[in-house]
Design a protein around this motif. Sequence first.
Motif, short mmCIF file in Angstrom:
data_model
loop_
_atom_site.label_atom_id
_atom_site.label_comp_id
_atom_site.label_asym_id
_atom_site.label_seq_id
_atom_site.Cartn_x
_atom_site.Cartn_y
_atom_site.Cartn_z
N ARG A 6 0.82 -1.22 0.00
CA ARG A 6 0.00 0.00 0.00
C ARG A 6 0.85 1.26 0.00
O ARG A 6 0.35 2.35 -0.25
N HIS A 7 2.12 1.12 0.33
CA HIS A 7 3.02 2.27 0.30
C HIS A 7 4.46 1.77 0.20
O HIS A 7 4.73 0.59 0.40
N VAL A 8 5.34 2.68 -0.12
CA VAL A 8 6.77 2.41 -0.07
C VAL A 8 7.39 3.51 0.78
O VAL A 8 6.96 4.65 0.73
N PRO A 9 8.40 3.19 1.59
CA PRO A 9 8.98 4.18 2.49
C PRO A 9 9.74 5.30 1.76
O PRO A 9 9.87 6.39 2.28
N SER A 10 10.21 5.01 0.56
CA SER A 10 10.90 6.04 -0.21
C SER A 10 10.53 5.89 -1.68
O SER A 10 10.70 4.82 -2.26
N SER A 11 10.04 6.97 -2.27
CA SER A 11 9.64 6.90 -3.67
C SER A 11 10.83 6.69 -4.60
O SER A 11 10.66 6.31 -5.75
N THR A 12 12.04 6.87 -4.09
CA THR A 12 13.23 6.64 -4.92
C THR A 12 13.42 5.15 -5.21
O THR A 12 14.18 4.80 -6.11
N THR A 36 2.41 6.15 -12.92
CA THR A 36 1.80 4.85 -13.17
C THR A 36 2.90 3.81 -13.20
O THR A 36 3.92 3.99 -13.86
N LEU A 37 2.69 2.72 -12.47
CA LEU A 37 3.71 1.68 -12.33
C LEU A 37 3.21 0.37 -12.88
O LEU A 37 2.04 0.03 -12.72
N ALA A 50 1.28 5.48 -8.13
CA ALA A 50 2.02 5.95 -6.96
C ALA A 50 1.76 7.44 -6.81
O ALA A 50 1.68 8.18 -7.80
N VAL A 51 1.63 7.90 -5.56
CA VAL A 51 1.37 9.30 -5.27
C VAL A 51 2.35 9.75 -4.20
O VAL A 51 2.52 9.07 -3.19
N ARG A 52 3.02 10.87 -4.44
CA ARG A 52 3.97 11.39 -3.45
C ARG A 52 3.82 12.90 -3.32
O ARG A 52 3.26 13.58 -4.18
N ASN A 56 8.68 16.61 -0.99
CA ASN A 56 9.59 15.60 -0.45
C ASN A 56 9.67 14.45 -1.45
O ASN A 56 9.13 13.36 -1.21
N THR A 57 10.36 14.67 -2.55
CA THR A 57 10.38 13.69 -3.64
C THR A 57 11.09 12.39 -3.27
O THR A 57 10.90 11.38 -3.94
N ALA A 58 11.90 12.39 -2.24
CA ALA A 58 12.56 11.15 -1.80
C ALA A 58 11.77 10.48 -0.67
O ALA A 58 12.16 9.42 -0.20
N GLY A 59 10.66 11.09 -0.28
CA GLY A 59 9.86 10.56 0.81
C GLY A 59 8.97 9.42 0.37
O GLY A 59 9.10 8.88 -0.73
N PRO A 60 8.04 9.05 1.23
CA PRO A 60 7.18 7.90 0.95
C PRO A 60 6.21 8.16 -0.20
O PRO A 60 5.94 9.31 -0.55
N ALA A 61 5.70 7.08 -0.76
CA ALA A 61 4.67 7.15 -1.79
C ALA A 61 3.56 6.19 -1.43
O ALA A 61 3.82 5.09 -0.94
N LEU A 62 2.34 6.62 -1.64
CA LEU A 62 1.18 5.74 -1.46
C LEU A 62 0.89 5.07 -2.79
O LEU A 62 1.07 5.66 -3.85
N LEU A 63 0.43 3.82 -2.73
CA LEU A 63 0.15 3.06 -3.94
C LEU A 63 -1.33 2.73 -4.01
O LEU A 63 -1.91 2.26 -3.03
N PHE A 64 -1.93 2.98 -5.17
CA PHE A 64 -3.35 2.75 -5.38
C PHE A 64 -3.55 1.88 -6.60
O PHE A 64 -2.87 2.06 -7.61
#
Length: 77
Positions: A6-12, A36-37, A50-52, A56-64
Amino acid sequence: MTALPRHVPSSTTLQGARWQRSSRSNGMNNCVETATLDTPHSRTAARLLAVRDSKNTAGPALLFSPAPWETFLDSLR
């Protein structure tokens, strides 16, 4: 079958993601970015969004998955 995250800790960590900002963004970094992934977890080639936070582009991203994201967008309209 493994559940999709449901999320990733870093969008990188989302290799190959091409992030896009809303055309309504005013350039002040006060918006979200989406990408889109392709999901390797599914044989049906389902796609995740993915939404971030653009601040904070290196921060977390939510996944839908597509359906919940479309429901969210419809509620905004």
